[in-house]
Design an enzyme around this catalytic site. Sequence first.
Site, PDB file in Angstrom:
ATOM      1  N   ARG A 251       0.755  -1.276   0.148  1.00 38.72           N
ATOM      2  CA  ARG A 251      -0.002   0.149   0.037  1.00 38.72           C
ATOM      3  C   ARG A 251       0.870   1.156  -0.190  1.00 38.72           C
ATOM      4  O   ARG A 251       1.699   1.291   0.565  1.00 38.72           O
ATOM      5  CB  ARG A 251      -0.961   0.095   1.243  1.00 38.72           C
ATOM      6  CG  ARG A 251      -2.031  -0.872   1.206  1.00 38.72           C
ATOM      7  CD  ARG A 251      -3.384  -0.351   0.045  1.00 38.72           C
ATOM      8  NE  ARG A 251      -4.235  -1.185   0.261  1.00 38.72           N
ATOM      9  CZ  ARG A 251      -4.297  -2.267  -0.905  1.00 38.72           C
ATOM     10  NH1 ARG A 251      -3.448  -2.650  -1.638  1.00 38.72           N
ATOM     11  NH2 ARG A 251      -5.617  -2.993  -1.070  1.00 38.72           N
ATOM     12  N   GLU A 280      -3.416   7.799  -4.172  1.00 40.83           N
ATOM     13  CA  GLU A 280      -3.671   7.438  -5.490  1.00 40.83           C
ATOM     14  C   GLU A 280      -4.944   8.151  -6.123  1.00 40.83           C
ATOM     15  O   GLU A 280      -5.647   8.222  -5.295  1.00 40.83           O
ATOM     16  CB  GLU A 280      -3.842   6.190  -5.861  1.00 40.83           C
ATOM     17  CG  GLU A 280      -2.386   5.250  -5.481  1.00 40.83           C
ATOM     18  CD  GLU A 280      -2.769   3.747  -5.514  1.00 40.83           C
ATOM     19  OE1 GLU A 280      -3.585   3.346  -6.009  1.00 40.83           O
ATOM     20  OE2 GLU A 280      -1.572   2.916  -5.124  1.00 40.83           O
ATOM     21  N   HIS A 298      -0.449   0.705 -10.337  1.00 40.39           N
ATOM     22  CA  HIS A 298      -1.301  -0.171  -9.506  1.00 40.39           C
ATOM     23  C   HIS A 298      -1.846  -1.640 -10.292  1.00 40.39           C
ATOM     24  O   HIS A 298      -2.890  -1.725 -10.363  1.00 40.39           O
ATOM     25  CB  HIS A 298      -2.505   0.409  -8.678  1.00 40.39           C
ATOM     26  CG  HIS A 298      -2.934  -0.246  -7.491  1.00 40.39           C
ATOM     27  ND1 HIS A 298      -3.290   0.091  -6.382  1.00 40.39           N
ATOM     28  CD2 HIS A 298      -2.833  -1.607  -7.190  1.00 40.39           C
ATOM     29  CE1 HIS A 298      -3.721  -0.391  -5.233  1.00 40.39           C
ATOM     30  NE2 HIS A 298      -3.445  -1.664  -5.699  1.00 40.39           N
TER      31      HIS A 298
END
Length: 332
Positions: A251, A280, A298
């Site tokens: 993360r 993000e 991602h």
Amino acid sequence: MTNGIDRRRLMKPRIIVTRRWPDAVEHILAERFDTTFNRGDAPLKPIELKAAFQAFDAILPTVSDSLPASLFPESDSRTRIIANYGVGFSHIDIDAARAQGIVVTNTPGVLTDCTADIALSLLLAVARRAGEGERQLRAGEWAGWCPTHMIGAKVTGKTIGIIGMGRIGKATAKRAHFGFDMDVVFYNRSKVDDEETRAMGARQLPTIEDVLAEADFVSLHCPGGAANRHLINAERLAAMKPGAFLINTARGDVVDQAALVAALESGKLAGAGLDVFDGEPVVPEGLTRLENVVLLPHLGSATEETRVAMGMKAVDNLTAFFDGKEVPDRVV
């Protein structure tokens, strides 16, 4: 007639899917439930997510949907289950869900291999300067082979340090050890001693700092959220071996991005490979302008097989819940 009977019990549960999911999964959701889809695929606004708690029996969010306590109703939420699309659930306020009696589920297991593959992809790309090389070639700046051109770091035989030896951490370590003959050291909050780690000769060290001091490559596989926010900070980046590399597929909030930029600019670290970012989809300009960083949007679970399997996990959790059965992947 349904006199004396709650009509809602005779109807399909009403659910909302916050982003587009694979077509095969959306088709099944549409068959089994009264489903509202986000056809535009733009992230829902906080006010829309807040309203969903009063309008739907289930909310199906993704990591791009922040569900803080402020969005949960104070009482009488219609939503009874949040079926998260993904393993991580740090974007959901678990305490608020628990206080409202809302079940929360995730989708573990099915994205292990693909995320581990991305971790090794980042490791190899940053060590061998693959991103820099491709940018140079595409820009028409390559002058041809020469002995000193774009020298990178050897991977085979080096030491990888794993922070968080869960499913994905083990899968990454296994690829590194058996694929590239790398020594494996790791930190995990609880003791890990099983056939997988013994087969790799993996050594569990007592602190994160011990791992950072030994590893040529550090790969992060720990949960996000408040407990691990900036787990890798300026002090821990300073504790890494000079010339080491940092890989993050966990993360974004696990890493202090400003401290990482400083460590990369100073030459303390040789490079970093990042698939996740704090806040993000915003990526700091400090990272995008550095050549010794490989950046991916991602992509950890981004294969057709995995994204469908994640969706089917959510379907199974919803189906079990509304059938009154034990929910397979319950978090709360």
